[in-house]
Design a protein around this motif. Structure first.
Motif, PDB file in Angstrom:
ATOM      1  N   HIS A  53       0.842  -1.203   0.000  1.00 51.57           N
ATOM      2  CA  HIS A  53       0.000   0.000   0.000  1.00 51.57           C
ATOM      3  C   HIS A  53       0.874   1.249   0.000  1.00 51.57           C
ATOM      4  CE1 HIS A  53      -3.706  -2.292   1.691  1.00 51.57           C
ATOM      5  NE2 HIS A  53      -3.544  -2.446   0.395  1.00 51.57           N
ATOM      6  N   HIS A  56      -1.377  -6.624  -7.282  1.00 50.86           N
ATOM      7  CA  HIS A  56      -1.722  -6.399  -5.874  1.00 50.86           C
ATOM      8  C   HIS A  56      -3.185  -6.765  -5.616  1.00 50.86           C
ATOM      9  CE1 HIS A  56      -1.912  -4.431  -1.961  1.00 50.86           C
ATOM     10  NE2 HIS A  56      -3.002  -3.819  -2.381  1.00 50.86           N
ATOM     11  N   GLU A 116      -4.928  -9.888  -3.401  1.00 51.94           N
ATOM     12  CA  GLU A 116      -5.945  -9.642  -2.370  1.00 51.94           C
ATOM     13  C   GLU A 116      -7.204 -10.454  -2.640  1.00 51.94           C
ATOM     14  OE1 GLU A 116      -4.808  -5.168  -0.890  1.00 51.94           O
ATOM     15  OE2 GLU A 116      -6.257  -5.362  -2.513  1.00 51.94           O
TER      16      GLU A 116
HETATM   17 FE   LIG Z   1      -4.782  -3.279  -1.224  1.00 52.19          FE
END
Ligand SMILES: [Fe+2]
Ligand SMILES: [Fe+2]
Length: 265
Positions: A84, A126, A130
């Motif tokens: 992040h 990313h 997730e």
């Molecule tokens: Fe994320």
């Protein structure tokens, strides 16, 4: 599915569509075609706003809950938090490169192309990780009580102005997103979904569409704030306080996921 994960998935859909726009502009630049500079700027403005300042911090709340309950997961999840920070840095850096490119000579293309490609690839990867690991792990490990302690409502209230700004920015990009869907003949499903979502501007539009299609669900406003998706006299999902458009989209994805799950049984 708990609301928290539903909200995060909905936000992923929006981010993915903005990334598709960036990828399309990248292809134009690589072909030495004129890129839409305003669109590039708007897409990066959107990504440096809500996703960096609200979406990732929301995921961090889920992450913190997971590692608090299951400390043994710390090692396998710690890269997500670091990513992040990395994504926020990459977004800032790309905005800087874009502003230099907008003023500079065509030689600047190489830097922008490389950076843009790496940015889109990293962001997609990313979100994929997730979707495939982080969300399923949270759904599997966290209890209903755990999820109820993850307070996105408070978070959304605190960031209401930022949320509204993001909605407005996304609105600016929406025409291009719909056009992109139209241009991409191979992705029929995405095109249909973009057109369908565009009709859900508020609760009434969502409820009318559901009624028209004979779907036994209705989106209602809750007295204490937020919304509920109701069906057959019971609450199917609660949606935190947000705009009616967002609530309608959220309800749509929830209902779609529910009906898909039923169809595969
Ligand atoms: Fe994320
Ligand atoms: Fe995410």
């Amino acid at each position: 599915m708990p609301d928290a994960i539903l909200v995060l998935q909905l936000e992923h859909r929006k981010i993915a569509k903005v990334l598709n726009l960036l990828k399309q502009q990248l292809t134009e630049i690589e072909r030495n075609e004129p890129a839409d500079r305003h669109l590039l700027q708007s897409a990066l403005d959107y990504l440096s706003g809500y996703p960096d300042q609200c979406h990732h911090p929301k995921e961090d709340l889920v992450y913190r809950k997971l590692v608090a309950r299951f400390p043994e997961l710390t090692e396998s999840l710690k890269e997500l938090g670091e990513e992040h920070e990395e994504l926020a840095y990459r977004t800032r850096s790309l905005r800087q490169t874009l502003s230099e490119w907008q003023q500079g000579p065509p030689a600047g293309n190489v830097t922008l192309v490389d950076q843009l490609r790496a940015f889109v690839d990293n962001y997609r990867l990313h979100m994929q990780i997730e979707e495939q690991h982080f969300f399923p792990m949270a759904l599997q490990r966290l209890s209903r009580d755990d999820f109820s302690e993850i307070d996105f409502t408070l978070f959304d209230k605190l960031n209401q102005s930022l949320d509204q700004e993001a909605e407005a920015r996304y609105g600016e990009l929406h025409a291009a997103i719909t056009q992109l869907g139209n241009a991409d003949k191979a992705d029929t499903e995405q095109r249909e979904e973009a057109a369908r979502l565009a009709t859900f501007q508020d609760m009434a539009a969502f409820n009318d569409a559901m009624q028209h299609e004979g779907e036994p669900v209705k989106l209602v406003r809750l007295a204490g704030g937020g919304y509920a998706l109701e069906g057959k006299g019971r609450t199917i999902a609660r949606i935190p306080e947000c705009s009616e458009t967002r609530a309608a989209w959220c309800a749509y994805f929830f209902w779609k996921a529910t009906t898909m799950k039923r169809a595969t049984r």
